[in-house]
Scaffold this motif. Structure first.
Motif, PDB file in Angstrom:
ATOM      1  N   ASP A  45       0.823  -1.209   0.000  1.00  0.00           N
ATOM      2  CA  ASP A  45       0.000   0.000   0.000  1.00  0.00           C
ATOM      3  C   ASP A  45       0.858   1.261   0.000  1.00  0.00           C
ATOM      4  N   ILE A  46       2.006   1.194   0.636  1.00  0.00           N
ATOM      5  CA  ILE A  46       2.942   2.318   0.627  1.00  0.00           C
ATOM      6  C   ILE A  46       3.471   2.553  -0.777  1.00  0.00           C
ATOM      7  N   VAL A  47       3.945   1.488  -1.411  1.00  0.00           N
ATOM      8  CA  VAL A  47       4.543   1.614  -2.740  1.00  0.00           C
ATOM      9  C   VAL A  47       3.492   2.015  -3.773  1.00  0.00           C
ATOM     10  N   ALA A  48       2.291   1.453  -3.674  1.00  0.00           N
ATOM     11  CA  ALA A  48       1.228   1.815  -4.607  1.00  0.00           C
ATOM     12  C   ALA A  48       0.865   3.292  -4.464  1.00  0.00           C
ATOM     13  N   THR A  49       0.816   3.793  -3.239  1.00  0.00           N
ATOM     14  CA  THR A  49       0.498   5.206  -3.026  1.00  0.00           C
ATOM     15  C   THR A  49       1.570   6.095  -3.628  1.00  0.00           C
ATOM     16  N   LEU A  50       2.825   5.717  -3.456  1.00  0.00           N
ATOM     17  CA  LEU A  50       3.911   6.506  -4.030  1.00  0.00           C
ATOM     18  C   LEU A  50       3.830   6.540  -5.553  1.00  0.00           C
ATOM     19  N   PHE A  51       3.736   5.378  -6.177  1.00  0.00           N
ATOM     20  CA  PHE A  51       3.807   5.312  -7.639  1.00  0.00           C
ATOM     21  C   PHE A  51       2.553   5.845  -8.328  1.00  0.00           C
ATOM     22  N   PHE A  52       1.406   5.712  -7.687  1.00  0.00           N
ATOM     23  CA  PHE A  52       0.171   6.066  -8.380  1.00  0.00           C
ATOM     24  C   PHE A  52      -0.559   7.246  -7.756  1.00  0.00           C
ATOM     25  N   GLY A  53       0.143   7.931  -6.826  1.00  0.00           N
ATOM     26  CA  GLY A  53      -0.467   9.111  -6.246  1.00  0.00           C
ATOM     27  C   GLY A  53       0.484  10.232  -5.903  1.00  0.00           C
TER      28      GLY A  53
END
Length: 272
Positions: free
Chosen positions: A42-50
């Motif tokens: 969830d951390i990595v997804a937030t960084l890359f897509f937000g």
């Protein structure tokens, strides 16, 4: 739907895809570190897509934001994020951990576009990211540098040398995210070498410290997307190792566990 709602929906959809795809890769290869992949997803997804500013067609673009995956064994989450972000095709993921594959057990920037630093030996990512942030400060660049560390990894002394340097230089362009799942290989972090009180340690080194739920996309987006301040920022993300799969959650054995066919099928049923 608001832009923020759209962004959160995109993050949520990508996080689910990344978990499912990463676990498929580990199952096929019978190698990997899925517990740490899932705590960090969830951390990595937030960084890359937000949050992050990048151009997959120009991975070395000078004004890109930098992301350093210091817990380099969590390649499942990193490789799926880079794939989903457009750095390479999904066909690459089929080669995960295979002989001659570019996607080996630790990321290598010579082979994988979007990888900023070769990591795997723990404790190196924050020092590298600190150097990148210093370079940006000297150049007057507005790019930001983010680094994700494991909590067990913070036991390495090199992190605290870097933290002292970053605090002294007031690197407001640097953010460290600690994946605080409280488990490392074999047992809990507090049984191995106690980290608590962790927030106070970062504060003592001159950092702004924020604690968040590391699986709450809205919290993560608000904190990671916030404008830089005049100090480096430490985000302590409280997470669950193996998040999303019942038999994996909070189990140290899934640090580097690999699923049987039956476990894989169960996980795919739960990851929806």
């Amino acid at each position: 739907m608001t832009d923020r709602s759209n962004t959160l929906a995109t993050i949520r959809d990508n996080a689910l895809w990344m978990r499912r795809r990463a676990f498929s890769m580990v199952h096929a290869a019978q190698l990997g570190h899925p517990g740490g992949d899932f705590s960090a997803t969830d951390i990595v997804a937030t960084l890359f897509f937000g949050v992050l500013r990048y151009d997959p067609a120009r991975p070395e673009k000078a004004d890109r934001d930098r992301f350093v995956m210091s817990k380099g064994h969590a390649t499942g989450v990193l490789y799926t994020a880079l794939c989903r972000a457009g750095y390479y095709s999904e066909d690459w993921l089929e080669t995960y951990m295979q002989p001659g594959s570019k996607l080996n057990g630790h990321p290598n920037r010579q082979y994988v576009p979007g990888v900023e630093a070769n990591t795997g030996p723990l404790g190196h990512g924050l020092p590298i990211a600190t150097g990148i942030a210093i370079a940006g400060q000297i150049d007057g660049s507005d790019h930001r540098t983010f680094v994700l560390t494991g909590d067990g990894e913070i036991q390495e002394g090199s992190n605290w040398e870097a933290a002292m340097t970053a605090g002294h230089r007031k690197l407001g362009n640097l953010t460290v995210i600690v994946d605080r799942n409280r488990l490392q290989q074999g047992q809990g972090t507090e049984e191995t070498s106690s980290l608590d009180p962790l927030p106070q340690k970062w504060t003592a080194f001159g950092w702004e410290v924020i604690e968040v739920d590391g699986h709450d996309h809205a919290q993560l987006l608000e904190v990671l997307g916030a404008e830089p301040g005049d100090r480096p920022r430490a985000v302590i993300a409280n997470t669950v190792k193996g998040k999303g799969v019942s038999f994996m959650e909070n189990q140290a054995s899934w640090h580097h566990g690999v699923p049987s066919d039956e476990q894989f099928a169960q996980a795919m049923e739960e990851l929806v």
